[in-house]
Every structure is written in C-alpha cells, then in structure tokens.
Design a protein around this motif. Sequence first.
Motif, PDB file in Angstrom:
ATOM      1  N   LEU A  76       0.835  -1.203   0.000  1.00  0.00           N
ATOM      2  CA  LEU A  76       0.000   0.000   0.000  1.00  0.00           C
ATOM      3  C   LEU A  76       0.869   1.252   0.000  1.00  0.00           C
ATOM      4  CD1 LEU A  76      -2.789  -1.028   2.562  1.00  0.00           C
ATOM      5  CD2 LEU A  76      -2.795  -1.275   0.071  1.00  0.00           C
ATOM      6  N   GLY A  77       0.587   2.146  -0.948  1.00  0.00           N
ATOM      7  CA  GLY A  77       1.297   3.413  -1.052  1.00  0.00           C
ATOM      8  C   GLY A  77       0.558   4.489  -0.281  1.00  0.00           C
ATOM      9  N   ASP A  78       0.517   5.677  -0.847  1.00  0.00           N
ATOM     10  CA  ASP A  78      -0.110   6.813  -0.166  1.00  0.00           C
ATOM     11  C   ASP A  78      -1.615   6.877  -0.431  1.00  0.00           C
ATOM     12  OD1 ASP A  78       0.706   9.458   1.314  1.00  0.00           O
ATOM     13  OD2 ASP A  78      -0.803  10.034  -0.168  1.00  0.00           O
ATOM     14  N   PHE A  79      -2.367   7.218   0.621  1.00  0.00           N
ATOM     15  CA  PHE A  79      -3.823   7.384   0.495  1.00  0.00           C
ATOM     16  C   PHE A  79      -4.211   8.702   1.160  1.00  0.00           C
ATOM     17  CE2 PHE A  79      -3.280   2.882  -0.135  1.00  0.00           C
ATOM     18  CZ  PHE A  79      -4.267   2.533  -1.037  1.00  0.00           C
ATOM     19  N   GLY A  80      -3.677   9.798   0.651  1.00  0.00           N
ATOM     20  CA  GLY A  80      -3.900  11.101   1.281  1.00  0.00           C
ATOM     21  C   GLY A  80      -5.043  11.895   0.671  1.00  0.00           C
ATOM     22  N   GLY A  81      -5.135  13.154   1.088  1.00  0.00           N
ATOM     23  CA  GLY A  81      -6.097  14.079   0.499  1.00  0.00           C
ATOM     24  C   GLY A  81      -7.501  14.020   1.046  1.00  0.00           C
ATOM     25  N   TRP A  82      -7.746  13.216   2.074  1.00  0.00           N
ATOM     26  CA  TRP A  82      -9.091  13.110   2.644  1.00  0.00           C
ATOM     27  C   TRP A  82      -9.163  13.892   3.945  1.00  0.00           C
ATOM     28  CZ3 TRP A  82      -9.469  10.692   7.460  1.00  0.00           C
ATOM     29  CH2 TRP A  82      -8.318  10.008   7.878  1.00  0.00           C
ATOM     30  N   ALA A  83     -10.366  14.205   4.355  1.00  0.00           N
ATOM     31  CA  ALA A  83     -10.554  14.963   5.595  1.00  0.00           C
ATOM     32  C   ALA A  83     -11.389  14.164   6.589  1.00  0.00           C
ATOM     33  CB  ALA A  83     -11.249  16.288   5.289  1.00  0.00           C
ATOM     34  N   LYS A  84     -11.021  14.256   7.864  1.00  0.00           N
ATOM     35  CA  LYS A  84     -11.786  13.579   8.914  1.00  0.00           C
ATOM     36  C   LYS A  84     -13.161  14.218   9.031  1.00  0.00           C
ATOM     37  CE  LYS A  84      -7.779  12.370  11.715  1.00  0.00           C
ATOM     38  NZ  LYS A  84      -7.001  12.644  12.936  1.00  0.00           N
ATOM     39  N   VAL A  85     -14.142  13.409   9.401  1.00  0.00           N
ATOM     40  CA  VAL A  85     -15.483  13.936   9.675  1.00  0.00           C
ATOM     41  C   VAL A  85     -15.873  13.487  11.090  1.00  0.00           C
ATOM     42  CG1 VAL A  85     -16.222  13.999   7.256  1.00  0.00           C
ATOM     43  CG2 VAL A  85     -16.562  11.908   8.575  1.00  0.00           C
ATOM     44  N   PRO A  86     -16.754  14.261  11.762  1.00  0.00           N
ATOM     45  CA  PRO A  86     -17.108  13.930  13.151  1.00  0.00           C
ATOM     46  C   PRO A  86     -17.596  12.493  13.321  1.00  0.00           C
ATOM     47  CG  PRO A  86     -18.004  16.070  12.532  1.00  0.00           C
ATOM     48  CD  PRO A  86     -17.434  15.472  11.288  1.00  0.00           C
ATOM     49  N   ASN A  87     -18.268  11.979  12.296  1.00  0.00           N
ATOM     50  CA  ASN A  87     -18.823  10.630  12.330  1.00  0.00           C
ATOM     51  C   ASN A  87     -17.764   9.527  12.459  1.00  0.00           C
ATOM     52  OD1 ASN A  87     -21.218   9.216  12.367  1.00  0.00           O
ATOM     53  ND2 ASN A  87     -21.171   8.762  10.182  1.00  0.00           N
ATOM     54  N   ASP A  88     -16.513   9.854  12.114  1.00  0.00           N
ATOM     55  CA  ASP A  88     -15.438   8.857  12.156  1.00  0.00           C
ATOM     56  C   ASP A  88     -15.171   8.341  13.578  1.00  0.00           C
ATOM     57  OD1 ASP A  88     -14.952   8.973   9.422  1.00  0.00           O
ATOM     58  OD2 ASP A  88     -13.434  10.550   9.618  1.00  0.00           O
ATOM     59  N   ARG A  89     -15.249   9.240  14.539  1.00  0.00           N
ATOM     60  CA  ARG A  89     -14.986   8.883  15.950  1.00  0.00           C
ATOM     61  C   ARG A  89     -13.702   8.071  16.086  1.00  0.00           C
ATOM     62  NH1 ARG A  89     -20.189   9.699  18.539  1.00  0.00           N
ATOM     63  NH2 ARG A  89     -19.529   8.604  20.414  1.00  0.00           N
ATOM     64  N   GLY A  90     -12.644   8.565  15.450  1.00  0.00           N
ATOM     65  CA  GLY A  90     -11.337   7.914  15.570  1.00  0.00           C
ATOM     66  C   GLY A  90     -11.010   6.927  14.455  1.00  0.00           C
ATOM     67  N   TYR A  91     -12.005   6.589  13.621  1.00  0.00           N
ATOM     68  CA  TYR A  91     -11.759   5.670  12.507  1.00  0.00           C
ATOM     69  C   TYR A  91     -10.868   6.348  11.465  1.00  0.00           C
ATOM     70  CZ  TYR A  91     -12.709   3.115   8.164  1.00  0.00           C
ATOM     71  OH  TYR A  91     -12.578   2.431   6.970  1.00  0.00           O
ATOM     72  N   GLY A  92      -9.873   5.609  10.974  1.00  0.00           N
ATOM     73  CA  GLY A  92      -8.985   6.172   9.954  1.00  0.00           C
ATOM     74  C   GLY A  92      -8.390   5.094   9.075  1.00  0.00           C
ATOM     75  N   LEU A  93      -7.340   5.454   8.347  1.00  0.00           N
ATOM     76  CA  LEU A  93      -6.714   4.527   7.404  1.00  0.00           C
ATOM     77  C   LEU A  93      -6.180   3.258   8.067  1.00  0.00           C
ATOM     78  CD1 LEU A  93      -4.831   6.818   4.884  1.00  0.00           C
ATOM     79  CD2 LEU A  93      -6.371   4.946   4.303  1.00  0.00           C
ATOM     80  N   LYS A  94      -5.631   3.412   9.278  1.00  0.00           N
ATOM     81  CA  LYS A  94      -5.104   2.229   9.978  1.00  0.00           C
ATOM     82  C   LYS A  94      -6.211   1.203  10.206  1.00  0.00           C
ATOM     83  CE  LYS A  94      -1.063   4.110  12.314  1.00  0.00           C
ATOM     84  NZ  LYS A  94      -0.519   4.718  13.530  1.00  0.00           N
ATOM     85  N   ASP A  95      -7.417   1.697  10.475  1.00  0.00           N
ATOM     86  CA  ASP A  95      -8.551   0.801  10.709  1.00  0.00           C
ATOM     87  C   ASP A  95      -8.968   0.107   9.404  1.00  0.00           C
ATOM     88  OD1 ASP A  95      -9.306   1.540  13.638  1.00  0.00           O
ATOM     89  OD2 ASP A  95      -9.057   3.457  12.603  1.00  0.00           O
ATOM     90  N   ALA A  96      -8.897   0.858   8.298  1.00  0.00           N
ATOM     91  CA  ALA A  96      -9.242   0.291   6.991  1.00  0.00           C
ATOM     92  C   ALA A  96      -8.273  -0.843   6.646  1.00  0.00           C
ATOM     93  CB  ALA A  96      -9.194   1.377   5.913  1.00  0.00           C
ATOM     94  N   VAL A  97      -6.975  -0.601   6.906  1.00  0.00           N
ATOM     95  CA  VAL A  97      -5.953  -1.618   6.637  1.00  0.00           C
ATOM     96  C   VAL A  97      -6.146  -2.821   7.570  1.00  0.00           C
ATOM     97  CG1 VAL A  97      -3.464  -2.119   6.658  1.00  0.00           C
ATOM     98  CG2 VAL A  97      -4.298   0.079   5.772  1.00  0.00           C
ATOM     99  N   ALA A  98      -6.461  -2.539   8.846  1.00  0.00           N
ATOM    100  CA  ALA A  98      -6.680  -3.616   9.819  1.00  0.00           C
ATOM    101  C   ALA A  98      -7.861  -4.493   9.407  1.00  0.00           C
ATOM    102  CB  ALA A  98      -6.916  -3.028  11.205  1.00  0.00           C
TER     103      ALA A  98
END
Length: 317
Positions: free
Chosen positions: A235-257
């Motif tokens: 997996l390379g870079d997956f940038g350019g996105w913005a966090k939203v309040p609904n994420d509640r801590g969810y991010g790319l690491k969670d997607a990979v997990a």
Amino acid sequence: MTTLTLFSPSGAVAKPVALKRAAKRLGQLGFDVDVDADALSREQRFAGDDATRLAVLHRVADAAPSIALASRGGYGLTRLLDQLDWGRIAHSIEHGTRWVGYSDLTALQNGLVARFKGLSMWAGPLACDDFGRTEAEGGVDEVTRDCFLEAMSGALEAVGFRAPSAEFDGLEARGRLWGGNLTVLCSLLGTRHWPKVKGGILFLEDINEHPYRVERMLLQLQQAGVIDAQAAVLLGDFGGWAKVPNDRGYGLKDAVAALRARTKTPVLTGLPFGHVRTKVCLPVGATVELYVQGREALLGWQSDPRLAHGHDHDHHH
C-alpha cells in the motif's frame, strides 16, 4: 539521444505553462523532448474527444519513442480501452518504448497486463505534476527525478522502503507486479481488461478517498478473491481526505486492519508511491521479488537487457 514524447491520454491539461515547463526541464535532463500535437487539446474535462485521444495513443505507439510520458492523469482512459489496438501498444514496448505515468494510467497499464505476459509499463511520474511545478510550488522532487532517470536508463533494479513496523520481518515473495490507483483498478473488475494475476505482488494507492471508501474497495477486491490470490499487497499513499465527526477515531489504519483481518496475504504499508511528491518508479507487469528484513523492504527486478549499463542500482527512499 533518448527520445521522450509528452502526450495527454486522459484529463485536459489545466495549465499549458506547466507542460511547457516540464518539457524544458526534461530537455535539460538530456532527453530529446517532443510534445504531441494534441497534448493541449480540450473537450469538456478531457484532453480532446475520445477519437482524438485514441489516435494519440496509436500515434505515440507507432512512433515508438524511447519514453512516452503522460502529461497528467484525471479520467478518460477507461473510455478508450475497448477501442484500443493493444497490439500496436505491445509492439512499441517490444521496440523499447517505456510508457510512464500513474493515476488514470492504471487502466492502460493493467489492460496490458491482462493481455500480454513479459511486457511492462512504468508506474512513475507525470509530466505536469512532477516536472511542471514552479519553484514556488516546490519544483521537482529530487528522489522522483533521480529514480525516473535511473529507471529510464535501464539501471534501476530495485526500490527500497521502510515499513511502519517489523511484523513482516523475513517475508520473501516473488510474482508479477500489478495494480496502481485503487479506484481505477476496481473499475476494471469483471471486465476483459482485468488482469487475472495469481501469486502476484499487488500495489495500490489513491487520493481524496475517505478511509471507509478505501476499505470498501479493498474488501471488494478481497471478497472477489483477488487479495487472497496474491503473494503480497503493498500500500502506497492514500492522502487528500478529511476527517469527519462521524469517524470517531476511525482512519486509514482501521481500513488496513479490516483487510488484514480477512486475508492471510501479507499487506505492507509505506510504499513511496501515489499522489505524493516523492515517488519511485515501478515496472507494472514485470516479475519482481520482495524481501523484508526488520522494517526494511526491498522490491527488486531484472532490468531490461536492451537498456542495462551493467551496474546494479538500488534507489532507497
């Protein structure tokens, strides 16, 4: 002299001056640069209508320059895949043309992998993004430039990168390298342009896609049996996105997990590739070998014997 043609197969070039600047800089790097006649054509968001862009690909293939470097990505190649004369593209590669680009070029690169064994294109820089920026915008990234020069001379035989952790220490894998932009790749699934690669090394990147969308596409590939059939995923870079309040801590690491929890295939992160300034060049379609020692990963391949200068180079990021 190494001939280099700049062409536009996808989106329209927004700033013609950027293409002009790229042509000048590439000339200063020692290339004999030719800008395709339709490189600045415009039709809606495209670099000319479909017929124009199809003709461009065939024209570049027939001219068989040493290097065919796309001006930019965007969208548009998917429209051309059914009409493309793949034999002409293959013929140019057999005669030494190195096709280079990323992003929307993923469609062209993987359409080739789907049809031919032993032929490859380069996932690498784009003219406007990587060679056309003003000095105020950051100019040309040195690693990107040097890696490109090495790859185009036939000297590049490996790229190294550092994984965030040593969990894949001792991993060794060998297979056909394929992939690229995740969104573009997923759009090929189920079509005749899809590479049915088993035991390959799949690399992926994207931009402006929220992690849940990245996860959804990764799981689509896993549920379609694609991820499980690979020797490794990078997996390379997956940038350019913005966090939203609904994420509640969810991010790319969670997607990979979420992907790792569903497959036995090793999924490594940290590949220096994607919509970022610093990017390596990768031979899409070539057989590569992956070695991981601690956190250090090395991806190597046989250089093109027609271009090789007999020295072994490793470009470390």
